[in-house]
Every structure is written in C-alpha cells, then in structure tokens.
Design a protein around this motif. Structure first.
Motif, PDB file in Angstrom:
ATOM      1  N   LYS A 169      32.291  46.883  12.597  1.00 38.55           N
ATOM      2  CA  LYS A 169      32.363  45.683  13.416  1.00 38.55           C
ATOM      3  C   LYS A 169      32.121  46.009  14.882  1.00 38.55           C
ATOM      4  O   LYS A 169      31.419  45.269  15.594  1.00 38.55           O
ATOM      5  N   ARG A 170      32.677  47.103  15.370  1.00 35.96           N
ATOM      6  CA  ARG A 170      32.469  47.500  16.765  1.00 35.96           C
ATOM      7  C   ARG A 170      31.004  47.830  17.037  1.00 35.96           C
ATOM      8  O   ARG A 170      30.467  47.512  18.108  1.00 35.96           O
ATOM      9  N   ILE A 194      29.067  46.059  20.003  1.00 33.22           N
ATOM     10  CA  ILE A 194      28.710  46.843  21.188  1.00 33.22           C
ATOM     11  C   ILE A 194      27.248  47.275  21.172  1.00 33.22           C
ATOM     12  O   ILE A 194      26.581  47.287  22.205  1.00 33.22           O
ATOM     13  N   TYR A 195      26.743  47.627  19.988  1.00 32.38           N
ATOM     14  CA  TYR A 195      25.357  48.094  19.872  1.00 32.38           C
ATOM     15  C   TYR A 195      24.603  47.228  18.847  1.00 32.38           C
ATOM     16  O   TYR A 195      24.179  47.721  17.801  1.00 32.38           O
ATOM     17  N   PRO A 196      24.432  45.920  19.131  1.00 32.31           N
ATOM     18  CA  PRO A 196      23.861  45.025  18.119  1.00 32.31           C
ATOM     19  C   PRO A 196      22.436  45.369  17.714  1.00 32.31           C
ATOM     20  O   PRO A 196      22.065  45.233  16.554  1.00 32.31           O
ATOM     21  N   ASN A 197      21.626  45.827  18.644  1.00 37.80           N
ATOM     22  CA  ASN A 197      20.240  46.159  18.331  1.00 37.80           C
ATOM     23  C   ASN A 197      19.916  47.612  18.653  1.00 37.80           C
ATOM     24  O   ASN A 197      18.750  47.955  18.872  1.00 37.80           O
ATOM     25  N   ALA A 198      20.949  48.423  18.702  1.00 37.63           N
ATOM     26  CA  ALA A 198      20.750  49.820  19.115  1.00 37.63           C
ATOM     27  C   ALA A 198      21.466  50.794  18.199  1.00 37.63           C
ATOM     28  O   ALA A 198      21.873  51.862  18.634  1.00 37.63           O
ATOM     29  N   GLN A 234      21.518  54.317  20.229  1.00 40.42           N
ATOM     30  CA  GLN A 234      20.803  54.372  21.503  1.00 40.42           C
ATOM     31  C   GLN A 234      21.859  54.240  22.596  1.00 40.42           C
ATOM     32  O   GLN A 234      22.349  53.144  22.872  1.00 40.42           O
ATOM     33  N   LEU A 235      22.226  55.353  23.217  1.00 44.30           N
ATOM     34  CA  LEU A 235      23.320  55.367  24.171  1.00 44.30           C
ATOM     35  C   LEU A 235      22.844  55.058  25.586  1.00 44.30           C
ATOM     36  O   LEU A 235      21.644  55.105  25.890  1.00 44.30           O
ATOM     37  N   ASP A 236      23.813  54.781  26.442  1.00 39.47           N
ATOM     38  CA  ASP A 236      23.527  54.501  27.846  1.00 39.47           C
ATOM     39  C   ASP A 236      23.730  55.755  28.684  1.00 39.47           C
ATOM     40  O   ASP A 236      24.564  56.609  28.366  1.00 39.47           O
TER      41      ASP A 236
END
Length: 374
Positions: free
Chosen positions: A331-332, A336-340, A359-361
């Motif tokens: 779920k997180r 937090i990363y819906p398309n990554a 895909q991190l920031d």
C-alpha cells in the motif's frame, strides 16, 4: 433571547449587482441598435422609437426564454429533438408577433401613411434578421459566460478534490507508518523472548541492537524521506539481530552493489521484505535455512532481490503474501511511488523470492547543490 439579523454574504450582493448591470448595459445598447437599424431610412424618428419600443420586449422575452428555459431544460439534458421542436414554435411566434407589431404601428401610429415608416418594416426577412441578431448575441454571450463559470467551478472542484485526496493520502501514510513500529517491535520481542527462554548469552546484545533500532524508528525516520544510506544501515542492524537469533544454522548473504549516499527513500519501506523472509521463511524451514539479499543501485534505480528458504510441507501456503507487513508495504508503494515501482512476488515450492525496482529521488542537499552550480 438576542436575535441576530441575518446578513447576506459579502460576495453575493456585488456579484448579482454586476450581473444586473451587465444585462442593463446590453439591453440599452440593443435598444439603440433597434432605433438605428429600423430607422436608418426613416425621417419620422417618433414612429421608429415607438416601433423599436414595441419590438424590444419581444426580443427580451425571447432571449431569456431561450437562454434560461429551452437550452438548459432540453438541450443540456439530452433532448435535442424537443429543443428543436420548441425552437420552431418560438420562431413562428416571434415572426407572427413582429408582423402584428408592424401592422399595429402602421394602423395606429402612422395612420396608414407609408412614408412615416421604414420601407423595410414589412420585409419579413429584414425584421427577423434585426430581431434575431440581438437574440443570438444575448444567447451567445450568456453561453460563453456559462462555459467560463462551469470551467471555473470544475477547476475549483478539482482543486478541492486534489487537496482532499492529498490530506487523505497523508493520513493514510501516517497510519501505515504507525502500523510499522508495533508490527516490527512485536516480531523483535518474540525473538528476544526466544533467547531469554534459552537463557542465551546473546540476549543482552540483542537488547542493545533493539535499542538502536528503536532509536532510529522513533527519532530518525519521522520525515517523509530519509537517506538511503541510513535506511540500509538500519536494515543491516536488523540483520545482525536475526544472525544473533539463528546463529550458524542460518546461511545469510547480503550484497550491496552501488553507492547509496546521494539517494533518499521512504523510511521503513523495505523492512517488511526482510521480516517476511525470516518470519514466514526461515523460522518455518526444517533444515538449511537461508536468506539471500541482493541490492543494486544504478543512478536513481534501486533494485532489491530477497530470496529465502521455505518449508514445502507447511499448510499455510499463502501466509507469506497475506502478512500485515507485506500488505502495508504494498500500500505504501502505491501511495508514495505510484508510477515509479515494480514489485514481483515469486512463491516457489521450496523458496520465496521478491524482486523490487524503485525510481528513487536524489537527496535534497544534492538537488540544492546542483541548482546552485547551474
């Protein structure tokens, strides 16, 4: 009892006054247009003014009837054929009314004297063009205004919905993060309980490791994102606890390939994968339990692979995928990363395997440094 008079909204009255003023301005201009349009070839302005004054209410009534009744009642509600039918009726009525007004002016005002009238006063096409020019102009202006108001309202509703969704998302994330601590603490205390039953000398060391973990969870990961390096250090600490618990019977392999210093990640995001590998995999294995963890960092790409042993004779085959921790992290990831992110869970006969790509920031400090350099 004190009665408080009801006060109108401070924005309601000015908005209505502005609308009334706009309508008055339009009809004053339309009235002047009628006088010029129907009296351009007539020297008897008195007769022209009377003719325009009689025609003017017909133009106003037809305009408001079309704009505030026919169009919203039939056209906007998906009844185009009814709209066309009533539009034809309206057209016929206005034509008849114009001819009656022309005859009335000719008989009563000009006393059957043609020179007092504009020659076009009996031209049906000319009369309709003059009348419907004003009607169509009014309807067009009102519909354009209505379209802008609808667009403005839709934008406001979208903004409100977006703000609501963001608040719900933040609340849900806080709830999910709040669930992590008790879930992790419960599992770790179970480990400590097992060591104390065995009266193991490793129990004090486990308490120290647990203290470090709680310090990280309570004080160092209260932000939406933390550095990947500190998160991996926290996970390494957790692995040390599991090594203390299982000792030499566990074959643990942890490989890190890449530099995590410049990246950040949501805190406690990966812990569930590690916990499930031990709780639902190693603890239920009969012999030769193992956990293989491989992490590869390539630029902003983060890849995690967790593979652990599994007892094929265990009855609850779906326990690994139905755990609270794994549901939480799934779920997180969606929030937090819906398309990554890409998450793949591979249950085998004797192993469980998880593959995760993120895909991190880049960390805030690095972003600010790059902006300053550029």
């Amino acid at each position: 009892m004190k009665i408080i008079p009801k006060v109108s909204s401070p924005q309601f009255v000015p908005a209505n006054l502005m609308k009334v003023g706009q309508h008055l301005l339009f009809w004053v201009i339309s009235y002047l247009f009628f006088i010029l349009f129907f009296g351009r070839a007539n020297r008897d302005y008195q007769t022209t003014i009377i003719f325009a004054s009689l025609l003017f209410p017909l133009a106003m009534g037809t305009s408001y009837f079309l704009n505030y009744f026919l169009i919203p009642r039939f056209l906007f509600k998906g009844h185009p054929w009814r709209f066309l039918l009533f539009l034809v009726y309206t057209f016929v009525f206005t034509l008849w009314a114009e001819l009656v007004i022309s005859m009335f002016v000719f008989v009563t005002v000009s006393d059957f004297q043609f020179y007092k009238l504009d020659p076009t006063s009996f031209d049906v096409v000319f009369l309709l063009v003059g009348l419907y020019f004003i009607i169509l102009a009014f309807v067009a202006i009102e519909q354009v205004k209505r379209a802008f108001e609808i667009k403005k309202e839709n934008t406001r509703l979208e903004k409100t919905q977006l703000e609501t969704n963001l608040k719900l998302r933040e609340s849900e994330l806080k709830l999910l993060r709040a669930q992590i601590h008790p879930h992790f603490l419960f599992n770790t205390l179970n480990n400590l309980y097992g060591l104390t039953l065995e009266k193991s000398d490793l129990a004090p060391e486990l308490v120290l490791k647990l203290s470090d973990l709680m310090d990280y969870m309570l004080y160092k990961c209260n932000r939406p994102k933390v550095s990947l390096k500190s998160e991996l250090a926290h996970l390494s600490n957790y692995l040390e606890i599991e090594k203390l618990r299982y000792g030499n019977q566990l074959k643990l392999e942890f490989v890190l390939d890449g530099e995590p210093e410049q990246l950040e990640i949501a805190p406690m995001l990966l812990l569930a994968f590690f916990e499930n590998a031990f709780k639902h995999g190693v603890s239920k294995s009969i012999e030769n339990p193992f956990v293989h963890i491989h992490i590869r960092i390539d630029g902003r790409q983060f890849k995690l692979r967790v593979r652990n042993s599994r007892n094929p004779a265990h009855d609850k085959n779906d326990e690994y995928t139905e755990g609270i921790g794994l549901k939480n992290v799934q779920k997180r990831l969606e929030l937090i990363y819906p398309n990554a992110h890409q998450l793949e869970i591979i249950p085998g006969d004797q192993t469980f395997e998880i593959k995760l790509q993120l895909q991190l920031d880049v960390t805030t400090e690095i972003q600010e440094k790059n902006q300053w350099t550029n």
